[in-house]
Design a protein around this motif. Sequence first.
Motif, PDB file in Angstrom:
ATOM      1  N   THR A 145      26.725  39.221   8.802  1.00  0.00           N
ATOM      2  CA  THR A 145      25.745  40.093   8.159  1.00  0.00           C
ATOM      3  C   THR A 145      26.311  40.649   6.855  1.00  0.00           C
ATOM      4  OG1 THR A 145      24.736  40.731  10.273  1.00  0.00           O
ATOM      5  CG2 THR A 145      24.427  42.236   8.408  1.00  0.00           C
ATOM      6  N   ILE A 146      27.577  41.065   6.888  1.00  0.00           N
ATOM      7  CA  ILE A 146      28.223  41.607   5.691  1.00  0.00           C
ATOM      8  C   ILE A 146      28.392  40.532   4.629  1.00  0.00           C
ATOM      9  CG2 ILE A 146      30.323  42.671   4.787  1.00  0.00           C
ATOM     10  CD1 ILE A 146      30.721  43.877   7.613  1.00  0.00           C
ATOM     11  N   ILE A 147      28.826  39.353   5.032  1.00  0.00           N
ATOM     12  CA  ILE A 147      29.021  38.260   4.077  1.00  0.00           C
ATOM     13  C   ILE A 147      27.701  37.926   3.381  1.00  0.00           C
ATOM     14  CG2 ILE A 147      29.576  35.803   3.842  1.00  0.00           C
ATOM     15  CD1 ILE A 147      31.543  36.198   6.200  1.00  0.00           C
ATOM     16  N   ASP A 148      26.631  37.892   4.152  1.00  0.00           N
ATOM     17  CA  ASP A 148      25.312  37.612   3.567  1.00  0.00           C
ATOM     18  C   ASP A 148      24.950  38.676   2.538  1.00  0.00           C
ATOM     19  OD1 ASP A 148      22.745  36.088   3.592  1.00  0.00           O
ATOM     20  OD2 ASP A 148      21.949  37.980   4.353  1.00  0.00           O
ATOM     21  N   ALA A 149      25.259  39.930   2.848  1.00  0.00           N
ATOM     22  CA  ALA A 149      24.972  41.018   1.911  1.00  0.00           C
ATOM     23  C   ALA A 149      25.821  40.898   0.646  1.00  0.00           C
ATOM     24  CB  ALA A 149      25.225  42.366   2.590  1.00  0.00           C
ATOM     25  N   ILE A 150      27.099  40.567   0.811  1.00  0.00           N
ATOM     26  CA  ILE A 150      27.985  40.400  -0.345  1.00  0.00           C
ATOM     27  C   ILE A 150      27.462  39.292  -1.259  1.00  0.00           C
ATOM     28  CG2 ILE A 150      30.290  39.652  -1.083  1.00  0.00           C
ATOM     29  CD1 ILE A 150      31.421  41.081   1.355  1.00  0.00           C
ATOM     30  N   ASP A 151      27.055  38.189  -0.666  1.00  0.00           N
ATOM     31  CA  ASP A 151      26.540  37.071  -1.468  1.00  0.00           C
ATOM     32  C   ASP A 151      25.330  37.503  -2.302  1.00  0.00           C
ATOM     33  OD1 ASP A 151      28.471  35.464  -0.386  1.00  0.00           O
ATOM     34  OD2 ASP A 151      27.141  34.433   1.031  1.00  0.00           O
ATOM     35  N   LYS A 152      24.450  38.268  -1.699  1.00  0.00           N
ATOM     36  CA  LYS A 152      23.248  38.715  -2.408  1.00  0.00           C
ATOM     37  C   LYS A 152      23.604  39.744  -3.489  1.00  0.00           C
ATOM     38  CE  LYS A 152      19.787  37.888   1.206  1.00  0.00           C
ATOM     39  NZ  LYS A 152      20.588  36.984   2.043  1.00  0.00           N
ATOM     40  N   ILE A 153      24.497  40.666  -3.148  1.00  0.00           N
ATOM     41  CA  ILE A 153      24.901  41.694  -4.110  1.00  0.00           C
ATOM     42  C   ILE A 153      25.626  41.079  -5.299  1.00  0.00           C
ATOM     43  CG2 ILE A 153      26.502  43.643  -4.423  1.00  0.00           C
ATOM     44  CD1 ILE A 153      25.699  44.515  -1.560  1.00  0.00           C
ATOM     45  N   ARG A 154      26.400  40.038  -5.058  1.00  0.00           N
ATOM     46  CA  ARG A 154      27.132  39.381  -6.145  1.00  0.00           C
ATOM     47  C   ARG A 154      26.162  38.822  -7.190  1.00  0.00           C
ATOM     48  NH1 ARG A 154      32.186  37.803  -6.848  1.00  0.00           N
ATOM     49  NH2 ARG A 154      32.782  38.112  -4.679  1.00  0.00           N
ATOM     50  N   ASP A 155      25.017  38.345  -6.756  1.00  0.00           N
ATOM     51  CA  ASP A 155      24.029  37.805  -7.701  1.00  0.00           C
ATOM     52  C   ASP A 155      23.605  38.856  -8.719  1.00  0.00           C
ATOM     53  OD1 ASP A 155      24.104  35.377  -6.425  1.00  0.00           O
ATOM     54  OD2 ASP A 155      22.279  35.707  -5.250  1.00  0.00           O
ATOM     55  N   THR A 156      23.289  40.050  -8.208  1.00  0.00           N
ATOM     56  CA  THR A 156      22.848  41.102  -9.132  1.00  0.00           C
ATOM     57  C   THR A 156      24.019  41.713  -9.891  1.00  0.00           C
ATOM     58  OG1 THR A 156      21.417  43.037  -9.325  1.00  0.00           O
ATOM     59  CG2 THR A 156      22.926  43.016  -7.466  1.00  0.00           C
ATOM     60  N   ALA A 157      25.204  41.741  -9.268  1.00  0.00           N
ATOM     61  CA  ALA A 157      26.395  42.249  -9.960  1.00  0.00           C
ATOM     62  C   ALA A 157      26.702  41.389 -11.177  1.00  0.00           C
ATOM     63  CB  ALA A 157      27.591  42.261  -9.006  1.00  0.00           C
ATOM     64  N   SER A 158      26.566  40.088 -11.011  1.00  0.00           N
ATOM     65  CA  SER A 158      26.824  39.158 -12.108  1.00  0.00           C
ATOM     66  C   SER A 158      25.756  39.281 -13.196  1.00  0.00           C
ATOM     67  CB  SER A 158      26.859  37.721 -11.571  1.00  0.00           C
ATOM     68  OG  SER A 158      27.031  36.801 -12.622  1.00  0.00           O
ATOM     69  N   SER A 159      24.526  39.443 -12.776  1.00  0.00           N
ATOM     70  CA  SER A 159      23.424  39.519 -13.741  1.00  0.00           C
ATOM     71  C   SER A 159      23.538  40.742 -14.651  1.00  0.00           C
ATOM     72  CB  SER A 159      22.081  39.571 -12.999  1.00  0.00           C
ATOM     73  OG  SER A 159      21.885  38.384 -12.241  1.00  0.00           O
ATOM     74  N   GLN A 207      42.137  44.010 -15.728  1.00  0.00           N
ATOM     75  CA  GLN A 207      42.750  42.701 -15.999  1.00  0.00           C
ATOM     76  C   GLN A 207      41.710  41.596 -15.912  1.00  0.00           C
ATOM     77  OE1 GLN A 207      45.947  42.427 -13.160  1.00  0.00           O
ATOM     78  NE2 GLN A 207      47.021  44.205 -14.003  1.00  0.00           N
ATOM     79  N   GLY A 208      40.802  41.729 -14.970  1.00  0.00           N
ATOM     80  CA  GLY A 208      39.737  40.733 -14.840  1.00  0.00           C
ATOM     81  C   GLY A 208      38.808  40.748 -16.039  1.00  0.00           C
ATOM     82  N   ILE A 209      38.484  41.947 -16.503  1.00  0.00           N
ATOM     83  CA  ILE A 209      37.612  42.079 -17.682  1.00  0.00           C
ATOM     84  C   ILE A 209      38.263  41.418 -18.893  1.00  0.00           C
ATOM     85  CG2 ILE A 209      36.630  43.749 -19.312  1.00  0.00           C
ATOM     86  CD1 ILE A 209      36.249  45.652 -16.918  1.00  0.00           C
ATOM     87  N   GLU A 210      39.564  41.639 -19.029  1.00  0.00           N
ATOM     88  CA  GLU A 210      40.286  41.056 -20.163  1.00  0.00           C
ATOM     89  C   GLU A 210      40.334  39.534 -20.088  1.00  0.00           C
ATOM     90  OE1 GLU A 210      44.016  43.039 -19.994  1.00  0.00           O
ATOM     91  OE2 GLU A 210      43.223  44.964 -20.704  1.00  0.00           O
ATOM     92  N   ARG A 211      40.202  38.995 -18.882  1.00  0.00           N
ATOM     93  CA  ARG A 211      40.151  37.540 -18.730  1.00  0.00           C
ATOM     94  C   ARG A 211      38.733  36.998 -18.915  1.00  0.00           C
ATOM     95  NH1 ARG A 211      42.684  38.563 -13.834  1.00  0.00           N
ATOM     96  NH2 ARG A 211      40.920  37.589 -12.742  1.00  0.00           N
ATOM     97  N   GLY A 212      37.781  37.892 -19.124  1.00  0.00           N
ATOM     98  CA  GLY A 212      36.406  37.463 -19.317  1.00  0.00           C
ATOM     99  C   GLY A 212      35.525  37.624 -18.099  1.00  0.00           C
ATOM    100  N   LYS A 213      36.047  38.293 -17.066  1.00  0.00           N
ATOM    101  CA  LYS A 213      35.271  38.483 -15.839  1.00  0.00           C
ATOM    102  C   LYS A 213      34.134  39.470 -16.095  1.00  0.00           C
ATOM    103  CE  LYS A 213      36.337  38.820 -10.908  1.00  0.00           C
ATOM    104  NZ  LYS A 213      35.840  37.481 -10.664  1.00  0.00           N
ATOM    105  N   LYS A 214      32.944  39.168 -15.602  1.00  0.00           N
ATOM    106  CA  LYS A 214      31.760  39.971 -15.885  1.00  0.00           C
ATOM    107  C   LYS A 214      31.396  40.951 -14.773  1.00  0.00           C
ATOM    108  CE  LYS A 214      31.105  37.858 -19.784  1.00  0.00           C
ATOM    109  NZ  LYS A 214      31.388  38.575 -21.050  1.00  0.00           N
ATOM    110  N   HIS A 215      31.929  40.770 -13.573  1.00  0.00           N
ATOM    111  CA  HIS A 215      31.577  41.659 -12.465  1.00  0.00           C
ATOM    112  C   HIS A 215      32.727  41.714 -11.460  1.00  0.00           C
ATOM    113  CE1 HIS A 215      30.641  37.742 -10.666  1.00  0.00           C
ATOM    114  NE2 HIS A 215      30.890  38.344  -9.506  1.00  0.00           N
ATOM    115  N   SER A 216      32.660  42.685 -10.566  1.00  0.00           N
ATOM    116  CA  SER A 216      33.673  42.808  -9.513  1.00  0.00           C
ATOM    117  C   SER A 216      33.020  43.302  -8.225  1.00  0.00           C
ATOM    118  CB  SER A 216      34.779  43.787  -9.918  1.00  0.00           C
ATOM    119  OG  SER A 216      35.514  43.313 -11.019  1.00  0.00           O
TER     120      SER A 216
END
Length: 319
Positions: A145-159, A207-216
């Motif tokens: 259940t948590i993994i499913d939620a993380i997957d969905k949240i990651r979509d909007t976090a990235s957007s 550090q992730g942002i400096e590498r070009g990461k858009k979300h966490s």
Amino acid sequence: MKKIAVLTSGGDSPGMNAAVRAVVRKALFHDVEVYGVYQGYLGLLTNNIKPMERGTVGDKIQRGGTFLQSARCPEFKDKEVRQKGIDNLNALGIEGLVVVGGDGSYRGAQRLSEEGINTIGIPGTIDNDINGTDFTIGFDTALNTIIDAIDKIRDTASSHERTFIIEVMGRDAGDLALWSALAGGAETVLVPEHKKDIKEVADKIQQGIERGKKHSIIVVAEGVMSGDECAEQLKKYINVDTRVSVLGHMQRGGSPSGVDRVLASRLGAYAVELLMEGESGLAVGIQNNKLTKTKFEDIFSSQHVLDERMFRLTNELSI
């Protein structure tokens, strides 16, 4: 042994119904009468005890929650109060009891065993915090259940290029947070077993942002702090757009996974076998895919231990 009873206690977990079903049908297969105690230990005191048939547990294996229901009963700690429950069992000729629940439920089961009722415990909790077993009933379902939620949240976090903090259950154990963080590819996990400076978390995000990461994604166990507290502390060290998602009791619900249904069925049947052999004061479990039995006192003698190798791996893969 001619008559046994089964109850579910504490927080509900997916697979409890499957465990009760296994207890009932295993007992009836061996011509042992079975009774269901409704509302946990409270039902013992109020004599809410009813006979169970094969049909009583039909159409239950796939259902979440517990049809026997559960209720808080702090007064059960009192010996004189417990005696009322014992008297109710004795009046029905019930010789053995199966208790499905977590740590608190086990302590009640231990007392009943010491006071003359043959008692076996089955680990039913999403927290996976019970000694003597690799897995508890409900953990796998809650994890998915948590993994499913993380997957969905990651979509909007990235957007929206945001940092999401996901608060998960687990009480004082970090298994749900750790496993879901690893499976969900989270950048950081906070668990009770390891104290982590929020500045370290902020530095890692930077550090992730400096590498070009858009979300966490940060997964925080409720035993560490709340998601809101984590967000407030994070703002002291880094300027990122944060959002908090508290998954809450949705982690307890839902149809149990195949893993939990099979585990519950195996443990429920094994509990009945032990009662028929005259055993008592034990909790069943599974270790290295083999059924095990552990004395209650041994379960209480030490705390559940987090898998350190998995914790290190989660940090290594999130760099």
